[in-house]
Design an enzyme around this catalytic site. Structure first.
Site, PDB file in Angstrom:
ATOM      1  N   ASN B  27       0.815  -1.218   0.000  1.00 30.94           N
ATOM      2  CA  ASN B  27       0.000   0.000   0.000  1.00 30.94           C
ATOM      3  C   ASN B  27       0.849   1.269   0.000  1.00 30.94           C
ATOM      4  OD1 ASN B  27       0.782   0.478   2.677  1.00 30.94           O
ATOM      5  ND2 ASN B  27      -0.976  -0.650   3.488  1.00 30.94           N
ATOM      6  N   HIS B 103      -3.297   4.426   9.692  1.00 25.69           N
ATOM      7  CA  HIS B 103      -2.572   3.278  10.244  1.00 25.69           C
ATOM      8  C   HIS B 103      -2.879   3.048  11.719  1.00 25.69           C
ATOM      9  CE1 HIS B 103       0.766   0.510  11.134  1.00 25.69           C
ATOM     10  NE2 HIS B 103       0.837   1.185  12.262  1.00 25.69           N
ATOM     11  N   ARG B 198      29.440 -29.011  24.579  1.00 22.23           N
ATOM     12  CA  ARG B 198      28.895 -29.026  23.199  1.00 22.23           C
ATOM     13  C   ARG B 198      28.964 -30.441  22.626  1.00 22.23           C
ATOM     14  NH1 ARG B 198      33.486 -26.890  18.939  1.00 22.23           N
ATOM     15  NH2 ARG B 198      35.304 -27.453  20.154  1.00 22.23           N
ATOM     16  N   GLU B 257      20.945 -15.991  11.965  1.00 23.04           N
ATOM     17  CA  GLU B 257      20.441 -16.364  13.294  1.00 23.04           C
ATOM     18  C   GLU B 257      18.992 -15.936  13.500  1.00 23.04           C
ATOM     19  OE1 GLU B 257      23.172 -14.549  12.769  1.00 23.04           O
ATOM     20  OE2 GLU B 257      24.799 -15.945  13.198  1.00 23.04           O
ATOM     21  N   ASP B 315      38.869 -16.311  19.979  1.00 28.16           N
ATOM     22  CA  ASP B 315      38.000 -15.435  19.191  1.00 28.16           C
ATOM     23  C   ASP B 315      37.779 -14.085  19.878  1.00 28.16           C
ATOM     24  OD1 ASP B 315      37.563 -16.731  16.801  1.00 28.16           O
ATOM     25  OD2 ASP B 315      35.888 -17.920  17.550  1.00 28.16           O
TER      26      ASP B 315
END
Lengths: 524, 524
Positions: B27, B103, B198, B257, B315
């Site tokens: 729209n 809106h 893990r 993610e 890291d």
């Protein structure tokens, strides 16, 4: 693949940012292996759909001239950002070239040897740098020094002809604000009208935008709700759109919170602008990755985060933050402000704008808040202070933002109906309060008085300051804000009830220890 | 505009999801006004670049036949998802049609009147429903009932011919798991090897995937790090790619993610699959919006969140979560698990898989963890328990995940060098622990014993359980994980030092009150 790049690049295309050239190292490898496992879209076509200029360099491993030519071609396109697709081989020359094996692990010794031989190095030497490399570096370094010196001269000459502009740019580069800017911050008295704190924020922006020419910002498509646009602002838009121009200091970010956060970081890192962005507090979480980088990279970016609680009413739980303040309060080097009235809002802006190395999130209400007796900018700038003191108080109520005024009403309720004396602490920014000397923090939360926190969201972390917590550890509800507050008992009566329970529970403990007392201090 | 849709739609195109039809209500209006302020990309071209089939309906306001034809055309495209661009007018027929004025605000009375007249309703009637509407609804309702009855018969007949498949589908729709599946969960003894959690998670997936055929999942391009793929898994891929097929239960989400989080929600909401997704804990925050919706919508989605602390090592701070656990612990109806060893990991999976209405984030280590004396699945499934008890203990150490074993070493250090008796509490999931009876929680954190929490990230919220906190309220550092733990003193000695400080600080307080005691309970 990350959505944040889609958001930012779509906006860059819309804004026709001709100075932006992005190089895509297209080696067809991700950590999981070949990109064809998850990523088979036509990237160049996508960037064209954003309005970008795109170029391909077929042999990105060797064709240095082709790369230079591509950059040159992109520099000539002035009305579009450019994407250079550089087709490369990951680990080029290694025995594992073209595989994900070279992404995260060091090369084996034999592989390094053959690689060195392949490229004309002595395979037996390690950490050896050839004289010609040193020579080239020295040459480039000297060239750079000459260019810098040339630029400095040019800038000095510019200063002779355009002193104001020169000094302004030089000042901006230091991150300092123009002298006296803070005189524009509004000061309120209890006689002033009740105003929503999002409106207080708008008033500040209107008062400071002229004094701080580096201030630039916008909203992620919530301008009329965030109230982030000062009167008469020019939109930052390509002139051809007829909607603004490139002198504009108001940015229409679109519905792109994460992209906005990344753009704020980029602008602040450039160093001559001071950026802010608006959205609802609940949607700041969409930009968690970017704000984490603001904090880690010590970037001054300011979030105008309105509709900061169940007080936003009818939009309901999808829009009502519960965990958001806890999230960002737990993030190191990030200030979360939640001002209770006009003076606290001025304090929040003062500290946010002058903290050169820290991002801020200013949480603001949709609903009106009265100007409080006892609120003072200097005190609020300490992150927390005693808003209402009582001699021989029975309890401390600690709160932030829109609940502070309800606590003040609870004080009256407790005095009138229960003969209980309550003091009120306003704690608009934990990060700043935690940095105050312990003596000061203890004066705000003294030993011997039980305490209760009041905040309409997760109670997580309030245990650092108060003995008991009244909050909302569940999702909210949709309805007019007064009904929603009443449902969850965030009323003077609801607070009084819990204050009485707190006093009752702690009455057996002699000289209750303030939670400020800790065996070792580790909060900041 | 939101990046999450870019992520999800790019993957949908790659996966050639021919059953997916998206309708874009174009729209041209956002909250700020015309979309041309921020969004001028060629959307259909972008979707084509993703590999989608695209169709335009020019008059989406009136052309019902055109819409039906477009849907039909899309249904016939079997190897591509489809996007229908429906060009519409927001507030069609209103005096404000085509503007953002319609809106967020209700229409004015006069506007409603003219609108009703325009579409052939009686402008004086409110909340009036014509008999023909009732008739149509009843007709459609009867048709639906007939179709449902027909389907039920078909499904019953299917059950006669394919009993196992029928019963499996019927069971899946209830959300219950197959009887006896939990017998596959591994049980460990202290004699078993030290294993990274893990890896423990990978072992569980390998043991349960056959017993739980509805289990389907993948990783956001970190398969080899998250260890989310069981041995012999088939990738969910278009057969034409040669990389898998549509019977596959392993999804290559790509570096997406947020899209992954939204896709997990969609799959779980469909109701016959039980989805999981893997990434590093620090990057779970990118999906904050999707996980918030999991919690609010009571969706069972499981996050395998590895590399859960500074223990990931080299890291560095960009990858090392500090605020992440606090963030999701503050989110209502979200379980955050951080198992300390194999039995606790089995408990985490047990509770996560059987909690039909709650998402889970299982935080897992990169580094090896020993199997602990005293860890028992049933106890861990309570969210918290006494791992190591002492009579007349001087202190309680409370911890999670990879720090629990260091606490156990600190117990030895305290006993041997300082004659101090320490008990250890493991608290793998706060959300579950908080739901236990107060009596139980008090037995874990009893009155009279000062307590210290140990967790290598934000201390936010630990004040609920312990008197003192040892954590990391700053960003981490890059280096081999043992060096990084040592730098921040997460060693037996470092914990012992703080335990002694805790005991010393609380020794003047007679019968120290456990933080579990509260004037009113409001955590869940």
């Amino acid at each position: 693949m990350e959505g944040v790049s889609a958001e930012a690049c779509s906006l860059a295309g819309h804004l026709q940012l001709g100075n932006l050239i992005a190089v895509w190292d297209d080696n067809h490898i991700t950590i999981d292996g070949d990109t064809n496992q998850a990523f088979t879209e036509d990237v160049l076509k996508r960037y064209e759909s954003y309005g970008w200029h795109v170029v391909t360099v077929e042999d990105g491993d060797n064709d240095l001239e082709g790369i230079a030519a591509a950059i040159k071609a992109c520099q000539e396109v002035k009305d579009k950002p450019s994407l250079i697709k550089l087709k490369t081989t990951i680990g080029y020359g290694s025995l594992q070239e073209g595989t994900h094996g070279v992404h995260g692990s060091p090369l084996k010794a034999a592989d390094i040897k053959q690689l060195k031989a392949k490229f004309g190095f002595n395979p037996e030497e390690s950490f050896a740098v050839a004289q010609e490399v040193y020579d080239l570096c020295h040459k480039v370094s000297a060239e750079g020094a000459a260019k810098e010196s040339e630029w400095n001269k040019l800038f000095a000459k510019y200063g002779e002809e355009y002193k104001a502009e020169h000094d302004d740019l030089a000042r901006r580069q230091t991150g300092d604000l123009p002298e006296g800017w803070e005189k524009n911050l509004p000061v309120y008295t209890p006689a002033d009208d009740a105003v929503a704190s999002r409106k207080l924020s708008e008033i500040v922006l209107n008062k400071i935008y002229q004094a701080i020419p580096e201030l630039i910002g916008g909203s992620a498509d919530l301008t009329g709700s965030n109230l982030t646009r000062w009167k008469g602002a020019i939109d930052f838009q390509p002139p051809s759109t007829g909607l603004g121009d490139y002198t504009g200091r108001y940015i229409r970010f679109g519905v792109r919170e994460h992209g906005m956060g990344a753009i704020l970081n980029g602008m602040a890192a450039y160093g001559t602008v001071l950026p802010y962005g608006g959205t609802f507090l609940n949607f700041v979480s969409y930009a968690a990755g970017a704000i984490r980088l603001s904090a880690l990279s010590q970037i001054r970016a300011i979030w105008v985060a309105t509709h900061d609680s169940i007080g936003l009413g009818e939009d309901g739980p999808t829009h009502q933050p519960i965990e958001t303040l806890a999230h960002f309060r737990a993030l190191p080097n990030c200030m979360v402000w939640r001002p209770a009235d006009g003076n606290e809002n001025s304090a929040a802006y003062y500290v946010a704008l002058t903290s050169k190395h820290t991002p801020s999130i200013i949480a603001l209400s949709r609903q009106n808040l009265p100007q409080l007796e006892g609120s003072i900018i200097d005190k609020a700038a300490k992150g927390g202070y005693v808003l209402h003191e009582e001699e021989n108080a029975d309890i401390t109520l600690a709160s932030t933002g829109s609940e502070v005024c309800i606590c003040i009403d609870a004080v009256k309720e407790l005095a009138a109906k229960h003969n209980i004396k309550a003091r009120v602490v306003s704690l608009p920014c934990w990060e700043v309060f935690d940095a105050q000397p312990k003596e000061y923090r203890l004066s705000v939360f003294p030993d011997g008085i039980p305490s209760l926190s009041v905040e309409v969201m997760s109670t997580m972390g309030w245990e650092r300051y108060t003995h008991e917590q009244f909050g909302l550890n569940r999702f909210g509800a949709s309805g007019p804000y007064k009904d929603v507050y009443k449902k969850f008992e965030f009323t003077p009566e609801g607070i009084a009830k819990r204050a009485i329970a707190t006093i009752d529970f702690w009455k057996d403990v002699p000289n209750v220890r303030s939670p400020i007392n800790r065996a070792f201090q580790q909060l900041i």
